[in-house]
Design an enzyme around this catalytic site. Structure first.
Site, PDB file in Angstrom:
ATOM      1  N   ASP A  42       0.589  -1.209  -0.063  1.00 39.49           N
ATOM      2  CA  ASP A  42       0.094   0.008  -0.155  1.00 39.49           C
ATOM      3  C   ASP A  42       1.059   1.039  -0.047  1.00 39.49           C
ATOM      4  O   ASP A  42       0.391   2.295   0.227  1.00 39.49           O
ATOM      5  CB  ASP A  42      -1.127  -0.039   1.210  1.00 39.49           C
ATOM      6  CG  ASP A  42      -2.215  -0.899   0.974  1.00 39.49           C
ATOM      7  OD1 ASP A  42      -2.369  -0.990  -0.158  1.00 39.49           O
ATOM      8  OD2 ASP A  42      -2.898  -1.078   1.975  1.00 39.49           O
ATOM      9  N   HIS A 243      29.642   4.618  -5.095  1.00 37.62           N
ATOM     10  CA  HIS A 243      28.123   5.141  -4.874  1.00 37.62           C
ATOM     11  C   HIS A 243      27.742   4.523  -3.199  1.00 37.62           C
ATOM     12  O   HIS A 243      26.701   3.892  -3.075  1.00 37.62           O
ATOM     13  CB  HIS A 243      27.457   4.441  -5.953  1.00 37.62           C
ATOM     14  CG  HIS A 243      27.623   5.196  -7.192  1.00 37.62           C
ATOM     15  ND1 HIS A 243      27.072   4.809  -8.263  1.00 37.62           N
ATOM     16  CD2 HIS A 243      27.856   6.251  -7.394  1.00 37.62           C
ATOM     17  CE1 HIS A 243      27.224   5.570  -9.063  1.00 37.62           C
ATOM     18  NE2 HIS A 243      27.881   6.751  -8.695  1.00 37.62           N
ATOM     19  N   ASP A 260      28.660  13.683  -1.491  1.00 38.19           N
ATOM     20  CA  ASP A 260      28.069  13.874  -2.843  1.00 38.19           C
ATOM     21  C   ASP A 260      26.468  14.191  -2.821  1.00 38.19           C
ATOM     22  O   ASP A 260      25.849  12.814  -2.578  1.00 38.19           O
ATOM     23  CB  ASP A 260      28.560  12.472  -3.796  1.00 38.19           C
ATOM     24  CG  ASP A 260      28.344  12.863  -5.272  1.00 38.19           C
ATOM     25  OD1 ASP A 260      27.533  13.792  -5.432  1.00 38.19           O
ATOM     26  OD2 ASP A 260      29.002  12.263  -6.066  1.00 38.19           O
ATOM     27  N   ASP A 271      24.519  18.494  -8.611  1.00 34.80           N
ATOM     28  CA  ASP A 271      25.298  17.478  -8.342  1.00 34.80           C
ATOM     29  C   ASP A 271      26.818  17.932  -7.698  1.00 34.80           C
ATOM     30  O   ASP A 271      27.667  18.197  -8.520  1.00 34.80           O
ATOM     31  CB  ASP A 271      25.580  16.722  -9.313  1.00 34.80           C
ATOM     32  CG  ASP A 271      26.361  15.379  -9.387  1.00 34.80           C
ATOM     33  OD1 ASP A 271      26.707  14.954  -8.132  1.00 34.80           O
ATOM     34  OD2 ASP A 271      26.487  14.750 -10.232  1.00 34.80           O
ATOM     35  N   HIS A 350      37.015   6.739 -12.093  1.00 33.95           N
ATOM     36  CA  HIS A 350      35.797   7.130 -12.915  1.00 33.95           C
ATOM     37  C   HIS A 350      36.093   8.200 -13.808  1.00 33.95           C
ATOM     38  O   HIS A 350      37.127   8.662 -13.899  1.00 33.95           O
ATOM     39  CB  HIS A 350      34.602   7.372 -11.877  1.00 33.95           C
ATOM     40  CG  HIS A 350      35.166   8.610 -10.907  1.00 33.95           C
ATOM     41  ND1 HIS A 350      35.038   9.911 -11.165  1.00 33.95           N
ATOM     42  CD2 HIS A 350      35.273   8.503  -9.582  1.00 33.95           C
ATOM     43  CE1 HIS A 350      35.495  10.544 -10.239  1.00 33.95           C
ATOM     44  NE2 HIS A 350      35.416   9.817  -8.959  1.00 33.95           N
ATOM     45  N   HIS A 354      30.029  14.466 -16.522  1.00 37.23           N
ATOM     46  CA  HIS A 354      29.028  13.870 -17.200  1.00 37.23           C
ATOM     47  C   HIS A 354      28.091  15.252 -17.285  1.00 37.23           C
ATOM     48  O   HIS A 354      28.069  16.190 -16.723  1.00 37.23           O
ATOM     49  CB  HIS A 354      28.193  12.877 -16.575  1.00 37.23           C
ATOM     50  CG  HIS A 354      27.967  13.363 -14.730  1.00 37.23           C
ATOM     51  ND1 HIS A 354      26.727  13.912 -14.819  1.00 37.23           N
ATOM     52  CD2 HIS A 354      28.570  12.928 -13.843  1.00 37.23           C
ATOM     53  CE1 HIS A 354      26.643  14.025 -13.225  1.00 37.23           C
ATOM     54  NE2 HIS A 354      27.931  13.289 -12.850  1.00 37.23           N
ATOM     55  N   HIS A 361      22.694  12.163 -14.429  1.00 33.65           N
ATOM     56  CA  HIS A 361      23.643  11.596 -15.340  1.00 33.65           C
ATOM     57  C   HIS A 361      22.908  11.658 -16.917  1.00 33.65           C
ATOM     58  O   HIS A 361      22.045  11.282 -17.264  1.00 33.65           O
ATOM     59  CB  HIS A 361      23.967  10.236 -15.383  1.00 33.65           C
ATOM     60  CG  HIS A 361      24.924   9.997 -14.210  1.00 33.65           C
ATOM     61  ND1 HIS A 361      25.402   8.675 -13.957  1.00 33.65           N
ATOM     62  CD2 HIS A 361      25.763  10.902 -13.488  1.00 33.65           C
ATOM     63  CE1 HIS A 361      26.336   8.798 -12.822  1.00 33.65           C
ATOM     64  NE2 HIS A 361      26.366   9.971 -12.536  1.00 33.65           N
ATOM     65  N   GLU A 384      34.499  16.425 -11.799  1.00 35.92           N
ATOM     66  CA  GLU A 384      34.445  15.950 -10.761  1.00 35.92           C
ATOM     67  C   GLU A 384      35.423  14.683 -10.662  1.00 35.92           C
ATOM     68  O   GLU A 384      35.410  13.432 -10.453  1.00 35.92           O
ATOM     69  CB  GLU A 384      33.153  15.015 -10.224  1.00 35.92           C
ATOM     70  CG  GLU A 384      32.515  13.749 -11.527  1.00 35.92           C
ATOM     71  CD  GLU A 384      31.459  13.379 -11.180  1.00 35.92           C
ATOM     72  OE1 GLU A 384      31.364  12.512  -9.793  1.00 35.92           O
ATOM     73  OE2 GLU A 384      30.379  13.518 -11.795  1.00 35.92           O
ATOM     74  N   TYR A 388      40.990   7.715  -4.894  1.00 34.92           N
ATOM     75  CA  TYR A 388      40.737   6.885  -3.899  1.00 34.92           C
ATOM     76  C   TYR A 388      42.042   5.948  -3.591  1.00 34.92           C
ATOM     77  O   TYR A 388      42.300   5.056  -4.336  1.00 34.92           O
ATOM     78  CB  TYR A 388      39.352   6.233  -4.355  1.00 34.92           C
ATOM     79  CG  TYR A 388      38.481   7.008  -4.802  1.00 34.92           C
ATOM     80  CD1 TYR A 388      37.418   7.749  -4.399  1.00 34.92           C
ATOM     81  CD2 TYR A 388      38.530   7.504  -6.172  1.00 34.92           C
ATOM     82  CE1 TYR A 388      37.041   8.673  -4.825  1.00 34.92           C
ATOM     83  CE2 TYR A 388      37.491   8.584  -6.969  1.00 34.92           C
ATOM     84  CZ  TYR A 388      36.527   8.929  -6.170  1.00 34.92           C
ATOM     85  OH  TYR A 388      35.868  10.210  -6.468  1.00 34.92           O
ATOM     86  N   ARG A 406      37.055  13.511  -3.598  1.00 31.63           N
ATOM     87  CA  ARG A 406      36.523  13.836  -4.821  1.00 31.63           C
ATOM     88  C   ARG A 406      35.931  15.128  -4.678  1.00 31.63           C
ATOM     89  O   ARG A 406      35.578  15.737  -3.823  1.00 31.63           O
ATOM     90  CB  ARG A 406      35.167  12.905  -5.313  1.00 31.63           C
ATOM     91  CG  ARG A 406      34.612  13.492  -6.682  1.00 31.63           C
ATOM     92  CD  ARG A 406      33.884  12.277  -7.123  1.00 31.63           C
ATOM     93  NE  ARG A 406      32.486  11.910  -6.420  1.00 31.63           N
ATOM     94  CZ  ARG A 406      32.384  11.106  -5.790  1.00 31.63           C
ATOM     95  NH1 ARG A 406      33.214   9.947  -5.718  1.00 31.63           N
ATOM     96  NH2 ARG A 406      31.111  10.799  -4.917  1.00 31.63           N
ATOM     97  N   GLU A 408      33.707  18.085  -6.759  1.00 29.96           N
ATOM     98  CA  GLU A 408      32.749  18.225  -8.079  1.00 29.96           C
ATOM     99  C   GLU A 408      31.916  19.408  -7.931  1.00 29.96           C
ATOM    100  O   GLU A 408      31.287  19.874  -6.969  1.00 29.96           O
ATOM    101  CB  GLU A 408      31.728  17.013  -7.956  1.00 29.96           C
ATOM    102  CG  GLU A 408      30.467  17.033  -8.794  1.00 29.96           C
ATOM    103  CD  GLU A 408      29.728  15.801  -8.995  1.00 29.96           C
ATOM    104  OE1 GLU A 408      29.561  15.215  -7.703  1.00 29.96           O
ATOM    105  OE2 GLU A 408      29.525  15.265 -10.105  1.00 29.96           O
TER     106      GLU A 408
HETATM  107  N1  GLY Z   1      26.338  11.273  -7.631  1.00 27.73           N
HETATM  108  C1  GLY Z   1      26.710  10.859  -8.933  1.00 27.73           C
HETATM  109  C2  GLY Z   1      27.708  11.488  -9.491  1.00 27.73           C
HETATM  110  O1  GLY Z   1      28.294  12.258  -9.290  1.00 27.73           O
HETATM  111  O2  GLY Z   1      28.011  11.313 -10.760  1.00 27.73           O
HETATM  112 MN    MN Z   2      28.094  13.598  -7.395  1.00 22.69          MN
HETATM  113 MN    MN Z   3      28.300  13.750 -10.775  1.00 22.57          MN
END
Ligand code: GLY
Ligand code: MN
Ligand code: MN
Length: 438
Positions: A42, A243, A260, A271, A350, A354, A361, A384, A388, A406, A408
């Protein structure tokens, strides 16, 4: 805050209608609203409209279908949930069929519950139906209608071809309008202030989820619908999980914490990532590694302008990270060899960034005809870089282990260069320490 105007939604549909009209054979586009998803008995997940459907309609209800067909006397058709006093008392107001055509700028509206058979008429004689191939539910529905229309003596001519609409949608959404940029500035501003709030609230012994709560409070209080994606608050070694969304650990004195997080405002995502010391003071080793990531980010940002590509920024960031890791002895050998082998990728695991928009994304290809896409005014992207070094890497000095960093920001490409939409969040070591002290 001005939302996207009905005229702008209409202009987006006009672009799609023109694209369909330019096809060699009669063509139509069909897009479906996102379905509701059950979370537990529900109880549904908070509803989020499909970004492409929203982009074309501005309509935020489930159980809806947009049909565009330029060769019709009524080119813009929509199926919506019918008014239902009982359902609406329980689940919320509906626009309803009677109001839908005018409110959404359509030529005709139908009931999604009762009139779906109308699709047969609307698609009769269409050679090519464009839809989003990712939408497998819609694919099933279209195949079902197509098959029955192609049956002998059905009296209808079903589509001969299905084509993916995602490329067209991505190309449209890649260029943000003035109204979209205004909303994205606000999404970024709310996100930035939320990061500042969390930085200031941070202290040893707090839990990661408590910093997440600071951010989410700020998002909601300032009119964002919530986080645009799963908020990441990773203390110490947890920052090395890209993540990480458990956000369940206590923050430890002497460690860094990586946040993040971004707000979603009128559908548009912020972001931002910042990494800062839990106790407000970087150690010498943390500072040294932080400066490497910061230099890489600044080097990448310096390459963002019309005419350049993301590759220019990637090369600048790779060089800065490689130089920095060599200087710290984390990489060894010559700069040229390391650059050639891209050895920084062991620690910067990474991509550099993006597209950003209705999706965090966001849609849009990164290459055009085999070449890197050239940046143009109106594009928005993240930059970003990160390093690591998780615990347990036997060939890296223990002093660097358990550190994930990181940084960003969200960047609008402008006529002459770029505009950092998230510059308000402290970023240099001095700025962060001063903000956390104040
Ligand atoms: N939070 C996802 C990224 O930074 O791409
Ligand atoms: Mn991010
Ligand atoms: Mn990002």
């Amino acid at each position: 805050m001005e939302s996207i105007s009905p005229a702008e939604f209409a202009a987006r549909r006009a672009n799609l209608l023109a694209f369909l009209a330019a096809q060699p054979q009669p063509a139509a586009a069909v897009l479906a609203a996102n379905p509701e998803r059950q979370r537990s008995r529900d109880t549904d997940y908070p509803y989020r409209q499909h970004s492409d459907f929203y982009y074309l309609t501005g309509f935020n209800e489930p159980n809806a279908l947009l049909v565009l067909r330029p060769d019709s006397a009524a080119p813009q058709q929509i199926f919506v949930q019918p008014s239902d006093p009982h359902a609406e008392v329980w689940h919320g107001r509906r626009l309803g069929v009677d109001a839908a055509a005018e409110a959404l700028g359509m030529d005709q509206a139908y009931s999604y519950d009762d009139d779906l058979e109308q699709l047969t008429e609307l698609l009769d004689g269409v050679e090519t139906v464009f839809y989003l191939f990712d939408d497998t539910d819609l694919a099933d529905l279209l195949q079902q209608f197509g098959a029955s229309m192609r049956r002998p003596k059905s009296g209808y001519q079903g589509a001969a071809r299905y084509s993916d609409l995602s490329g067209f949608m991505a190309q449209q959404r890649l260029y943000k309008s003035a109204a979209e940029i205004a909303l994205m500035r606000q999404a970024c501003s709310i996100s930035a202030e939320a990061h500042k709030r969390a930085m200031k609230a941070c202290k040893p012994g707090l839990f990661e989820y408590q910093l997440a709560a600071e951010l989410h409070y700020h998002f909601a209080f300032h009119g964002a619908s919530g986080p645009a994606y799963g908020t990441i608050v990773g203390g110490g070694d947890n920052a090395c999980i890209l993540h990480y969304t458990e956000n369940s650990a206590a923050l430890v004195d002497g460690e860094l914490v990586l946040i993040d997080a971004g707000a979603e405002f009128h559908g548009y995502a912020g972001d931002i990532t910042r990494t800062f010391p839990v106790n407000g003071r970087f150690s010498a080793d943390q500072a040294a590694l932080y400066e490497v990531v910061l230099n890489a980010q600044l080097a990448a940002l310096a390459e963002l302008r019309p005419g350049n590509t993301l590759l220019h920024a990637q090369q600048a960031a790779a060089r800065a990270i490689t130089e920095g890791l060599l200087a710290l002895g984390i990489l060894t050998g010559s700069l040229e060899d390391n650059l050639e082998q891209a050895s920084h990728k062991r620690f910067f695991i990474h991509g550099l960034g993006h597209w950003l928009g209705l999706d965090v994304h966001d849609v849009g290809t990164y290459e055009v005809n085999g070449s890197k896409r050239v940046l143009e005014p109106g594009m928005v992207l993240t930059i970003e870089p990160g390093i690591y070094i998780p615990r347990g890497l036997s060939d890296v000095d223990a002093r660097w282990q358990g550190i994930g960093i990181r940084i960003e920001d969200d960047i609008l490409i402008t006529a002459n260069g770029c505009d950092n939409l998230t510059a308000a969040v402290p970023k240099t070591i001095a700025e962060i320490e001063q903000w956390m002290r104040s």
